[in-house]
Write a protein that holds these residues in place. Sequence first.
Motif, PDB file in Angstrom:
ATOM      1  N   LYS A  50      12.006  35.496  60.567  1.00  0.00           N
ATOM      2  CA  LYS A  50      11.402  34.560  61.525  1.00  0.00           C
ATOM      3  C   LYS A  50      11.954  33.149  61.301  1.00  0.00           C
ATOM      4  CE  LYS A  50       6.883  33.314  63.323  1.00  0.00           C
ATOM      5  NZ  LYS A  50       6.183  32.135  62.972  1.00  0.00           N
ATOM      6  N   GLU A  51      12.034  32.748  60.037  1.00  0.00           N
ATOM      7  CA  GLU A  51      12.539  31.417  59.705  1.00  0.00           C
ATOM      8  C   GLU A  51      14.013  31.266  60.111  1.00  0.00           C
ATOM      9  OE1 GLU A  51      13.219  28.868  55.652  1.00  0.00           O
ATOM     10  OE2 GLU A  51      11.413  30.110  55.772  1.00  0.00           O
ATOM     11  N   LEU A  52      14.816  32.283  59.835  1.00  0.00           N
ATOM     12  CA  LEU A  52      16.233  32.233  60.225  1.00  0.00           C
ATOM     13  C   LEU A  52      16.380  32.155  61.738  1.00  0.00           C
ATOM     14  CD1 LEU A  52      17.774  34.861  57.767  1.00  0.00           C
ATOM     15  CD2 LEU A  52      18.171  32.382  57.757  1.00  0.00           C
ATOM     16  N   SER A  53      15.567  32.902  62.442  1.00  0.00           N
ATOM     17  CA  SER A  53      15.596  32.885  63.901  1.00  0.00           C
ATOM     18  C   SER A  53      15.308  31.483  64.434  1.00  0.00           C
ATOM     19  CB  SER A  53      14.567  33.889  64.438  1.00  0.00           C
ATOM     20  OG  SER A  53      14.544  33.872  65.835  1.00  0.00           O
ATOM     21  N   GLU A  54      14.306  30.833  63.867  1.00  0.00           N
ATOM     22  CA  GLU A  54      13.953  29.478  64.292  1.00  0.00           C
ATOM     23  C   GLU A  54      15.040  28.464  63.905  1.00  0.00           C
ATOM     24  OE1 GLU A  54      10.141  28.927  62.471  1.00  0.00           O
ATOM     25  OE2 GLU A  54       9.155  30.342  63.830  1.00  0.00           O
ATOM     26  N   ASN A  55      15.543  28.560  62.666  1.00  0.00           N
ATOM     27  CA  ASN A  55      16.529  27.584  62.197  1.00  0.00           C
ATOM     28  C   ASN A  55      17.886  27.708  62.884  1.00  0.00           C
ATOM     29  OD1 ASN A  55      14.877  26.188  60.382  1.00  0.00           O
ATOM     30  ND2 ASN A  55      15.217  27.701  58.788  1.00  0.00           N
ATOM     31  N   PHE A  56      18.283  28.928  63.202  1.00  0.00           N
ATOM     32  CA  PHE A  56      19.572  29.130  63.869  1.00  0.00           C
ATOM     33  C   PHE A  56      19.445  29.186  65.378  1.00  0.00           C
ATOM     34  CE2 PHE A  56      20.809  30.897  59.649  1.00  0.00           C
ATOM     35  CZ  PHE A  56      21.880  30.038  59.412  1.00  0.00           C
ATOM     36  N   ASN A  57      18.196  29.104  65.858  1.00  0.00           N
ATOM     37  CA  ASN A  57      17.935  29.168  67.289  1.00  0.00           C
ATOM     38  C   ASN A  57      18.548  30.431  67.903  1.00  0.00           C
ATOM     39  OD1 ASN A  57      16.731  28.234  69.633  1.00  0.00           O
ATOM     40  ND2 ASN A  57      18.542  27.072  70.255  1.00  0.00           N
ATOM     41  N   LEU A  58      18.327  31.545  67.210  1.00  0.00           N
ATOM     42  CA  LEU A  58      18.815  32.843  67.668  1.00  0.00           C
ATOM     43  C   LEU A  58      17.640  33.803  67.783  1.00  0.00           C
ATOM     44  CD1 LEU A  58      21.954  33.327  65.368  1.00  0.00           C
ATOM     45  CD2 LEU A  58      21.968  32.878  67.831  1.00  0.00           C
ATOM     46  N   PRO A  59      17.696  34.719  68.745  1.00  0.00           N
ATOM     47  CA  PRO A  59      16.624  35.720  68.848  1.00  0.00           C
ATOM     48  C   PRO A  59      16.547  36.563  67.564  1.00  0.00           C
ATOM     49  CG  PRO A  59      18.089  35.818  70.764  1.00  0.00           C
ATOM     50  CD  PRO A  59      18.714  34.882  69.773  1.00  0.00           C
ATOM     51  N   ARG A  60      15.348  37.030  67.239  1.00  0.00           N
ATOM     52  CA  ARG A  60      15.147  37.839  66.027  1.00  0.00           C
ATOM     53  C   ARG A  60      16.104  39.025  65.969  1.00  0.00           C
ATOM     54  NH1 ARG A  60      11.914  37.766  62.150  1.00  0.00           N
ATOM     55  NH2 ARG A  60      11.519  39.966  61.862  1.00  0.00           N
ATOM     56  N   GLU A  61      16.321  39.668  67.105  1.00  0.00           N
ATOM     57  CA  GLU A  61      17.214  40.839  67.134  1.00  0.00           C
ATOM     58  C   GLU A  61      18.621  40.470  66.671  1.00  0.00           C
ATOM     59  OE1 GLU A  61      17.904  44.730  67.215  1.00  0.00           O
ATOM     60  OE2 GLU A  61      15.956  43.844  67.661  1.00  0.00           O
ATOM     61  N   GLU A  62      19.099  39.303  67.073  1.00  0.00           N
ATOM     62  CA  GLU A  62      20.425  38.862  66.623  1.00  0.00           C
ATOM     63  C   GLU A  62      20.434  38.568  65.125  1.00  0.00           C
ATOM     64  OE1 GLU A  62      22.744  36.018  68.882  1.00  0.00           O
ATOM     65  OE2 GLU A  62      21.671  36.599  70.710  1.00  0.00           O
ATOM     66  N   ILE A  63      19.357  38.001  64.625  1.00  0.00           N
ATOM     67  CA  ILE A  63      19.243  37.734  63.184  1.00  0.00           C
ATOM     68  C   ILE A  63      19.238  39.055  62.417  1.00  0.00           C
ATOM     69  CG2 ILE A  63      17.709  36.888  61.371  1.00  0.00           C
ATOM     70  CD1 ILE A  63      19.259  34.654  62.822  1.00  0.00           C
ATOM     71  N   ILE A  64      18.481  40.020  62.895  1.00  0.00           N
ATOM     72  CA  ILE A  64      18.426  41.330  62.247  1.00  0.00           C
ATOM     73  C   ILE A  64      19.817  41.961  62.218  1.00  0.00           C
ATOM     74  CG2 ILE A  64      17.531  43.697  62.483  1.00  0.00           C
ATOM     75  CD1 ILE A  64      14.918  42.353  63.594  1.00  0.00           C
ATOM     76  N   ASN A  65      20.526  41.891  63.340  1.00  0.00           N
ATOM     77  CA  ASN A  65      21.888  42.433  63.393  1.00  0.00           C
ATOM     78  C   ASN A  65      22.826  41.685  62.450  1.00  0.00           C
ATOM     79  OD1 ASN A  65      21.154  44.352  65.282  1.00  0.00           O
ATOM     80  ND2 ASN A  65      21.761  43.094  67.025  1.00  0.00           N
ATOM     81  N   LEU A  66      22.707  40.363  62.409  1.00  0.00           N
ATOM     82  CA  LEU A  66      23.557  39.556  61.530  1.00  0.00           C
ATOM     83  C   LEU A  66      23.303  39.883  60.058  1.00  0.00           C
ATOM     84  CD1 LEU A  66      25.622  37.260  61.122  1.00  0.00           C
ATOM     85  CD2 LEU A  66      23.693  35.651  61.196  1.00  0.00           C
ATOM     86  N   VAL A  67      22.053  39.999  59.684  1.00  0.00           N
ATOM     87  CA  VAL A  67      21.706  40.324  58.302  1.00  0.00           C
ATOM     88  C   VAL A  67      22.251  41.710  57.932  1.00  0.00           C
ATOM     89  CG1 VAL A  67      19.761  40.881  56.783  1.00  0.00           C
ATOM     90  CG2 VAL A  67      19.744  38.766  58.118  1.00  0.00           C
ATOM     91  N   GLY A  68      22.140  42.663  58.840  1.00  0.00           N
ATOM     92  CA  GLY A  68      22.699  43.993  58.597  1.00  0.00           C
ATOM     93  C   GLY A  68      24.205  43.947  58.444  1.00  0.00           C
ATOM     94  N   TYR A  69      24.832  43.136  59.272  1.00  0.00           N
ATOM     95  CA  TYR A  69      26.292  42.978  59.210  1.00  0.00           C
ATOM     96  C   TYR A  69      26.712  42.359  57.880  1.00  0.00           C
ATOM     97  CZ  TYR A  69      30.975  41.365  60.538  1.00  0.00           C
ATOM     98  OH  TYR A  69      32.330  41.113  60.592  1.00  0.00           O
ATOM     99  N   ILE A  70      26.040  41.293  57.482  1.00  0.00           N
ATOM    100  CA  ILE A  70      26.368  40.650  56.199  1.00  0.00           C
ATOM    101  C   ILE A  70      26.170  41.644  55.052  1.00  0.00           C
ATOM    102  CG2 ILE A  70      25.706  38.844  54.557  1.00  0.00           C
ATOM    103  CD1 ILE A  70      24.915  37.134  57.049  1.00  0.00           C
ATOM    104  N   GLY A  71      25.076  42.383  55.085  1.00  0.00           N
ATOM    105  CA  GLY A  71      24.854  43.393  54.058  1.00  0.00           C
ATOM    106  C   GLY A  71      25.956  44.437  54.040  1.00  0.00           C
ATOM    107  N   SER A  72      26.460  44.776  55.210  1.00  0.00           N
ATOM    108  CA  SER A  72      27.493  45.802  55.319  1.00  0.00           C
ATOM    109  C   SER A  72      28.877  45.338  54.885  1.00  0.00           C
ATOM    110  CB  SER A  72      27.570  46.312  56.763  1.00  0.00           C
ATOM    111  OG  SER A  72      26.373  46.966  57.096  1.00  0.00           O
ATOM    112  N   VAL A  73      29.074  44.041  54.759  1.00  0.00           N
ATOM    113  CA  VAL A  73      30.386  43.548  54.303  1.00  0.00           C
ATOM    114  C   VAL A  73      30.307  42.848  52.946  1.00  0.00           C
ATOM    115  CG1 VAL A  73      31.309  43.315  56.656  1.00  0.00           C
ATOM    116  CG2 VAL A  73      30.233  41.326  55.549  1.00  0.00           C
ATOM    117  N   HIS A  74      29.132  42.808  52.340  1.00  0.00           N
ATOM    118  CA  HIS A  74      28.936  41.982  51.143  1.00  0.00           C
ATOM    119  C   HIS A  74      29.845  42.349  49.979  1.00  0.00           C
ATOM    120  CE1 HIS A  74      26.616  45.302  49.446  1.00  0.00           C
ATOM    121  NE2 HIS A  74      26.636  44.644  48.288  1.00  0.00           N
ATOM    122  N   ASP A  75      30.245  43.596  49.851  1.00  0.00           N
ATOM    123  CA  ASP A  75      31.111  44.007  48.747  1.00  0.00           C
ATOM    124  C   ASP A  75      32.520  44.369  49.205  1.00  0.00           C
ATOM    125  OD1 ASP A  75      29.595  43.596  46.487  1.00  0.00           O
ATOM    126  OD2 ASP A  75      28.888  45.662  46.313  1.00  0.00           O
TER     127      ASP A  75
END
Length: 159
Positions: A50-75
């Motif tokens: 919720k905080e990331l969505s507000e700070n980046f001014n992005l819908p929650r769904e986009e934040i969820i997708n972004l977090v999944g993407y970052i997790g998927s490339v972290h290593d």
Amino acid sequence: MLNDEELVRGIERTLWAKSEPFKPLWMHLLETGIIAQELISSGCFYPVGKELSENFNLPREEIINLVGYIGSVHDLGKCYAYFQMQATDSEIAKILKENNVPIFEADKFRHELYGCKILKRIWKETGVFSSDKKFRNRVAEVVGYHHQGKTRKRYIRWS
């Protein structure tokens, strides 16, 4: 000796993320991305989403997708041959040796720093996050800092 295409096909499933017990890199990345999405969409990190969505001014769904993407490339930095050779008895080490793949040693190599560097390059070349260079770099830095507290001497130099 294998040609480049055969070599890539031969190693893509033998790249490892965890050596004891063995865990393929692709599986570790996929699982991490899925778990990150679950934690931020309905788990204990829901307030962070919720905080990331507000700070980046992005819908929650986009934040969820972004977090999944970052997790998927972290290593992703674990693809580096020098890292893969650390498990000397692994299938990937055998393939790399048999095919005379050059292994460039890196003083105090850190996979997360290499991952950050390579993601910045890939994203720049492919246009990912092209509308905002600062955002692109910040996302890559999340990868670069996912092992906070480890030695952060320097990135690998590419000529």
